[in-house]
Enzyme design. Structure first.
Site, PDB file in Angstrom:
ATOM      1  N   CYS A  65      81.766  20.312  86.485  1.00 43.54           N
ATOM      2  CA  CYS A  65      82.579  20.841  87.580  1.00 43.54           C
ATOM      3  C   CYS A  65      81.747  20.796  88.859  1.00 43.54           C
ATOM      4  O   CYS A  65      80.526  20.684  88.811  1.00 43.54           O
ATOM      5  CB  CYS A  65      82.972  22.270  87.291  1.00 43.54           C
ATOM      6  SG  CYS A  65      83.866  22.423  85.736  1.00 43.54           S
ATOM      7  N   ARG A 112      82.794  15.133  90.440  1.00 45.66           N
ATOM      8  CA  ARG A 112      82.261  15.871  89.287  1.00 45.66           C
ATOM      9  C   ARG A 112      83.368  16.372  88.363  1.00 45.66           C
ATOM     10  O   ARG A 112      83.106  16.801  87.242  1.00 45.66           O
ATOM     11  CB  ARG A 112      81.434  17.062  89.754  1.00 45.66           C
ATOM     12  CG  ARG A 112      80.248  16.676  90.603  1.00 45.66           C
ATOM     13  CD  ARG A 112      79.482  17.897  91.009  1.00 45.66           C
ATOM     14  NE  ARG A 112      78.819  18.506  89.878  1.00 45.66           N
ATOM     15  CZ  ARG A 112      77.599  18.202  89.469  1.00 45.66           C
ATOM     16  NH1 ARG A 112      76.896  17.302  90.110  1.00 45.66           N
ATOM     17  NH2 ARG A 112      77.078  18.799  88.431  1.00 45.66           N
ATOM     18  N   TRP A 143      86.443  20.128  85.748  1.00 43.68           N
ATOM     19  CA  TRP A 143      86.636  19.229  84.616  1.00 43.68           C
ATOM     20  C   TRP A 143      86.849  20.160  83.428  1.00 43.68           C
ATOM     21  O   TRP A 143      85.934  20.868  83.028  1.00 43.68           O
ATOM     22  CB  TRP A 143      85.403  18.353  84.417  1.00 43.68           C
ATOM     23  CG  TRP A 143      85.594  17.281  83.376  1.00 43.68           C
ATOM     24  CD1 TRP A 143      86.165  16.053  83.552  1.00 43.68           C
ATOM     25  CD2 TRP A 143      85.195  17.343  81.998  1.00 43.68           C
ATOM     26  NE1 TRP A 143      86.158  15.357  82.372  1.00 43.68           N
ATOM     27  CE2 TRP A 143      85.574  16.120  81.404  1.00 43.68           C
ATOM     28  CE3 TRP A 143      84.576  18.300  81.212  1.00 43.68           C
ATOM     29  CZ2 TRP A 143      85.339  15.833  80.056  1.00 43.68           C
ATOM     30  CZ3 TRP A 143      84.348  18.027  79.865  1.00 43.68           C
ATOM     31  CH2 TRP A 143      84.728  16.792  79.302  1.00 43.68           C
ATOM     32  N   ASN A 203      80.497  26.459  86.122  1.00 46.54           N
ATOM     33  CA  ASN A 203      80.321  25.138  85.531  1.00 46.54           C
ATOM     34  C   ASN A 203      79.561  25.339  84.232  1.00 46.54           C
ATOM     35  O   ASN A 203      78.558  26.049  84.228  1.00 46.54           O
ATOM     36  CB  ASN A 203      79.518  24.251  86.488  1.00 46.54           C
ATOM     37  CG  ASN A 203      79.172  22.900  85.891  1.00 46.54           C
ATOM     38  OD1 ASN A 203      79.840  22.434  84.971  1.00 46.54           O
ATOM     39  ND2 ASN A 203      78.135  22.268  86.415  1.00 46.54           N
ATOM     40  N   GLY A 204      80.029  24.748  83.132  1.00 52.15           N
ATOM     41  CA  GLY A 204      79.324  24.887  81.861  1.00 52.15           C
ATOM     42  C   GLY A 204      80.216  25.539  80.825  1.00 52.15           C
ATOM     43  O   GLY A 204      81.437  25.571  80.969  1.00 52.15           O
ATOM     44  N   GLU A 250      77.535  -2.950  78.414  1.00 54.32           N
ATOM     45  CA  GLU A 250      77.754  -2.323  79.721  1.00 54.32           C
ATOM     46  C   GLU A 250      79.035  -2.869  80.374  1.00 54.32           C
ATOM     47  O   GLU A 250      79.814  -2.111  80.954  1.00 54.32           O
ATOM     48  CB  GLU A 250      76.517  -2.566  80.617  1.00 54.32           C
ATOM     49  CG  GLU A 250      76.619  -2.077  82.044  1.00 54.32           C
ATOM     50  CD  GLU A 250      76.849  -0.579  82.208  1.00 54.32           C
ATOM     51  OE1 GLU A 250      76.789   0.164  81.219  1.00 54.32           O
ATOM     52  OE2 GLU A 250      77.127  -0.163  83.337  1.00 54.32           O
ATOM     53  N   LYS A 273      82.226  -0.491  81.373  1.00 60.50           N
ATOM     54  CA  LYS A 273      82.807  -0.438  82.721  1.00 60.50           C
ATOM     55  C   LYS A 273      84.317  -0.672  82.643  1.00 60.50           C
ATOM     56  O   LYS A 273      85.094  -0.004  83.310  1.00 60.50           O
ATOM     57  CB  LYS A 273      82.191  -1.512  83.638  1.00 60.50           C
ATOM     58  CG  LYS A 273      80.785  -1.256  84.116  1.00 60.50           C
ATOM     59  CD  LYS A 273      80.666  -0.244  85.235  1.00 60.50           C
ATOM     60  CE  LYS A 273      80.294   1.099  84.703  1.00 60.50           C
ATOM     61  NZ  LYS A 273      78.919   1.344  84.370  1.00 60.50           N
ATOM     62  N   GLU A 327      86.208   2.393  81.064  1.00 61.63           N
ATOM     63  CA  GLU A 327      86.332   3.600  81.876  1.00 61.63           C
ATOM     64  C   GLU A 327      87.165   3.385  83.133  1.00 61.63           C
ATOM     65  O   GLU A 327      87.799   4.316  83.612  1.00 61.63           O
ATOM     66  CB  GLU A 327      84.969   4.238  82.196  1.00 61.63           C
ATOM     67  CG  GLU A 327      84.064   3.509  83.119  1.00 61.63           C
ATOM     68  CD  GLU A 327      82.766   4.299  83.384  1.00 61.63           C
ATOM     69  OE1 GLU A 327      81.772   3.647  83.726  1.00 61.63           O
ATOM     70  OE2 GLU A 327      82.752   5.533  83.270  1.00 61.63           O
ATOM     71  N   HIS A 340      80.342 -11.766  61.430  1.00 63.98           N
ATOM     72  CA  HIS A 340      80.287 -10.787  60.336  1.00 63.98           C
ATOM     73  C   HIS A 340      81.477  -9.830  60.377  1.00 63.98           C
ATOM     74  O   HIS A 340      81.433  -8.771  59.764  1.00 63.98           O
ATOM     75  CB  HIS A 340      78.966 -10.018  60.382  1.00 63.98           C
ATOM     76  CG  HIS A 340      77.777 -10.911  60.227  1.00 63.98           C
ATOM     77  ND1 HIS A 340      77.443 -11.497  59.025  1.00 63.98           N
ATOM     78  CD2 HIS A 340      76.870 -11.371  61.134  1.00 63.98           C
ATOM     79  CE1 HIS A 340      76.368 -12.260  59.190  1.00 63.98           C
ATOM     80  NE2 HIS A 340      76.002 -12.214  60.465  1.00 63.98           N
ATOM     81  N   LYS A 347      81.557  12.689  86.615  1.00 66.02           N
ATOM     82  CA  LYS A 347      80.308  11.965  86.861  1.00 66.02           C
ATOM     83  C   LYS A 347      79.137  12.533  86.057  1.00 66.02           C
ATOM     84  O   LYS A 347      78.372  11.787  85.463  1.00 66.02           O
ATOM     85  CB  LYS A 347      80.012  12.019  88.368  1.00 66.02           C
ATOM     86  CG  LYS A 347      78.726  11.332  88.786  1.00 66.02           C
ATOM     87  CD  LYS A 347      78.929   9.853  88.895  1.00 66.02           C
ATOM     88  CE  LYS A 347      77.681   9.120  89.285  1.00 66.02           C
ATOM     89  NZ  LYS A 347      77.739   7.723  88.820  1.00 66.02           N
TER      90      LYS A 347
HETATM   91  O1  M6R Z   1      73.704  10.969  84.850  1.00 64.61           O
HETATM   92  P1  M6R Z   1      73.409  10.157  83.630  1.00 64.61           P
HETATM   93  O2  M6R Z   1      72.783   8.849  83.929  1.00 64.61           O
HETATM   94  O3  M6R Z   1      72.632  10.933  82.597  1.00 64.61           O
HETATM   95  O4  M6R Z   1      74.838   9.873  82.984  1.00 64.61           O
HETATM   96  C1  M6R Z   1      74.949   9.233  81.744  1.00 64.61           C
HETATM   97  C2  M6R Z   1      76.374   8.771  81.493  1.00 64.61           C
HETATM   98  O5  M6R Z   1      77.242   9.869  81.476  1.00 64.61           O
HETATM   99  C3  M6R Z   1      76.847   7.767  82.553  1.00 64.61           C
HETATM  100  O6  M6R Z   1      76.004   6.661  82.629  1.00 64.61           O
HETATM  101  C4  M6R Z   1      78.283   7.280  82.227  1.00 64.61           C
HETATM  102  O7  M6R Z   1      78.268   6.548  81.042  1.00 64.61           O
HETATM  103  C5  M6R Z   1      78.832   6.448  83.395  1.00 64.61           C
HETATM  104  N1  M6R Z   1      80.078   7.006  83.836  1.00 64.61           N
HETATM  105  C6  M6R Z   1      79.115   5.038  83.041  1.00 64.61           C
HETATM  106  O8  M6R Z   1      79.585   4.312  84.129  1.00 64.61           O
END
Ligand code: M6R
Length: 615
Positions: A2, A27, A75, A101-102, A484, A488, A491, A507, A610
């Site tokens: 959050c 966030r 969030w 937050n938490g 990766e 991308k 998400e 396989h 984020k």
């Molecule tokens: O802040 P961090 O690098 O620890 O975050 C890790 C992941 O949550 C972050 O890389 C997430 O996978 C991204 N949204 C991917 O684009």
């Protein structure tokens, strides 16, 4: 997870808090709310959905202006994203407002206790108990900071809390345990926020808070104490970027801006870390060279995109240092009882420095006696604070939920760590290190060139907007690049996207190939390790024979792939180990354009946030 903002000063708290929330919306964007102190009481508004819903509500029903206020963008964890579950939460008398937050893990029993004492709790959240507990404690001590200390001592879990009380109208109180909270100090005003971006337009003078701290903000000063009332653990620092870094700067999305910033981010991350003779000078890695020479195993822990950076780091670390390297999802790490000791170097990679899974993994590693080196982008965040050493990536603030420039700079930092280990352990000659350093120095220009040639990639992405599945293949360091690329796309475009090691396809996953399914293949350089190259060219032929539409990322001059590529994306030639720095960029552009073509929110994809500050 959050976003939290608190303000006390002579400006309109509502304006400051709303502007801060706008910068923190990345966030969490399930709901938003504010509370301000005005006319001897509390006034507030909260709305499910994005911040814009709250903005509209405030236009329809404006709040009175006051100089003290708090705000929250959520969030959801406990309770769905409804108006009622949105923060702030109040006590029954409506005198205390709190944002959080938490997760408060013992909220159920606290809630039951409060109900027995006649409190009426109206939301499904864990947060609401805090408002009621604060009201009870405040009625006894008439001091919000003291009430907060007393309440925090009863809470279990991870939390950042920020509260105001109508009977202390010029005070904002915050508390943190395992969750981010920074203080901004201005002239006759002070700020609290999950991230400095919320107040960077007002001040660059910040204070980071240690673990289990309560902070009291007044116009004329800030007081920090421990939960036990003892001396505070806080460190003042100057934020080395300004408000323009936290703005879109003419781009439609933060993600586009951050993709475009990659050449600079890569160059900045190298800056000051190479001496004129070409050796590495990582003085900030405070782990003595003697201890690094003793290291018998490296373990990388990280999540998401940072985990993919770790997978690539493994190839470089093992190749350049001959030290075994494991890479582990931080969320799995401590639960499998990993074998760690004083000769293990753990590298914790995190853009935000707040990811709870990574934080818990590094704490576990330190408890077992391992040394922890953080690779982090956020100055003063929890992960570097709790590590033995940190190598900061100099990407600048990353706002888009999808990580781009952070990834490239994490790679650069990991290459530097690997080379540095090779330097101190003597597994790399000075001229070998200098050669790699020269190649790294060329990468910024190479990324620039990739960015200049992205129009066909955007066109291709648009043409695939109605597809359901995209597969990604790679070998060696191209395999994590494939992972990766798939992450991308998942998400951002909400498509079924999966990355595979190209050799693994036969396989099982090859059964997924059907007519016209797009498959992106990351092809290693044909130079040097040509066996790898030849093998992947065969893999491309195998999938094409089964109807796949092949999208091939290959270095300039690689003619062998031409007959098998339905679409060919060229990247500049680099040494194999460094290829992820250029090969990832088209995949970022591809995902961003596909998301746009499908009408998705690029910077704020559904269900995501984020920084993931819960486990
Ligand atoms: O802040 P961090 O690098 O620890 O975050 C890790 C992941 O949550 C972050 O890389 C997430 O996978 C991204 N949204 C991917 O684009």
């Amino acid at each position: 997870m959050c976003g939290i903002v608190g303000y006390v000063g002579s400006q309109s708290a509502l304006d400051v808090v709303m502007a801060g929330l706008k910068r923190l919306e990345y966030r969490g964007y399930d709901s938003a709310g504010v509370a301000v102190l005005a006319d001897g009481g509390l006034a507030g508004a909260k709305k499910a959905g994005k911040l814009v819903n709250l903005e509209k509500a405030l236009v329809e029903r404006p709040l009175l202006a006051g100089g003290t206020g708090i705000g929250h963008t959520r969030w959801a964890t406990h309770g769905g994203p409804t108006d009622g579950n949105a923060h702030p939460h109040l006590d029954n008398a409506g005198r205390v407002a709190v944002v959080h937050n938490g997760i408060i893990e013992n909220f159920a029993c606290l809630r039951a206790e409060l109900a027995e004492r006649g409190h009426e709790l109206v939301s499904e959240t864990d947060t609401e108990v805090v408002a009621h507990l604060l009201a009870e404690e405040f009625s006894a001590c008439a001091d919000l900071a003291e009430a907060m200390r007393l309440v925090c001592r009863r809470l279990e879990g991870a939390f950042t809390l920020v509260a105001v009380h109508a009977d202390e109208p010029d005070v904002v109180v915050g508390a943190r345990r395992n969750s981010p909270l920074v203080v901004g100090v201005g002239e006759g005003e002070a700020f609290l926020a999950s991230d400095v971006a919320a107040f960077i337009a007002h001040t660059r003078s910040a204070i980071e808070l240690g673990q289990d701290q309560v902070v009291e903000l007044r116009r004329d000063g800030v007081t920090v104490t421990g939960f036990d009332g003892g001396p505070g653990d806080a460190r003042s620092y100057h934020v080395d970027w300004d408000v323009s870094a936290a703005e879109k700067g003419g781009y439609d999305y933060f993600m586009l801006k951050e993709i475009a910033e990659q050449p600079k981010a890569v160059a900045d991350t190298l800056l000051g870390r190479i001496d004129p003779a070409g050796s590495l000078t990582l003085d900030e890695v405070r782990i003595p060279a003697a201890a690094l020479r003793e290291v018998e195993k490296v373990v990388v822990v990280a999540c998401g995109t940072a985990f993919h950076a770790g997978l690539i780091a493994k190839y470089a670390i093992e190749h350049w240092t001959r030290v075994p390297c494991e890479v582990e999802l931080a969320s799995e790490f401590r639960y499998r009882d990993p074998i760690l000791d004083a000769r293990t170097l753990v590298i914790a990679i995190s853009q935000s420095g707040e990811t709870m899974d990574t934080l818990m993994a590094l704490r576990h590693a330190r408890e077992q006696g391992a040394k922890v080196l953080a690779v982090c982008n956020t100055n003063g965040s929890t992960i570097p604070r709790e590590s033995d050493a940190v190598l900061y990536t100099h990407a600048g603030p990353e706002v888009a939920v999808a990580s781009t420039k952070a990834f490239l700079t994490q790679l650069v930092a990991c290459y530097l760590v690997a080379l540095y280990l090779g330097q101190v352990r003597g597994t790399k000659w000075g001229d070998e290190i200098r050669a790699v350093v020269r190649d790294l120095a060329d990468i910024s220009g190479a990324v620039e060139r990739v960015l200049e040639t992205m129009e066909p990639v955007r066109e291709l992405a648009r043409s695939l907007a109605d597809k359901n599945t995209v597969l990604f293949l790679g070998r060696h360091v191209g395999y994590p690049v494939a992972l990766e690329g798939a992450l991308k796309l998942k998400e951002l475009a909400y498509m079924h996207a999966e990355g595979f090691a190209a050799g693994e396809l036969k396989h099982g996953p090859i059964a997924l190939i059907e007519q016209d399914v797009p498959v992106v293949v990351v092809v290693p350089s044909p130079r040097g390790r040509s066996v790898l190259h030849d093998k992947i060219v065969s893999n491309i032929q195998e999938i094409r024979a089964r109807g796949a539409r092949t999208i091939v990322i290959a270095e300039e001059g690689d003619e062998a792939v031409v007959p098998y590529a339905d679409h060919l994306i060229r990247v500049p030639a680099t040494p194999t180990l460094l290829q992820p720095l250029v090969a990832t960029v088209p995949l970022q552009v591809f995902a961003c354009e596909l998301a746009t073509a499908r009408g998705n929110e690029v910077d704020q994809p559904r269900n995501l946030a984020k920084s993931v500050t819960v486990e």
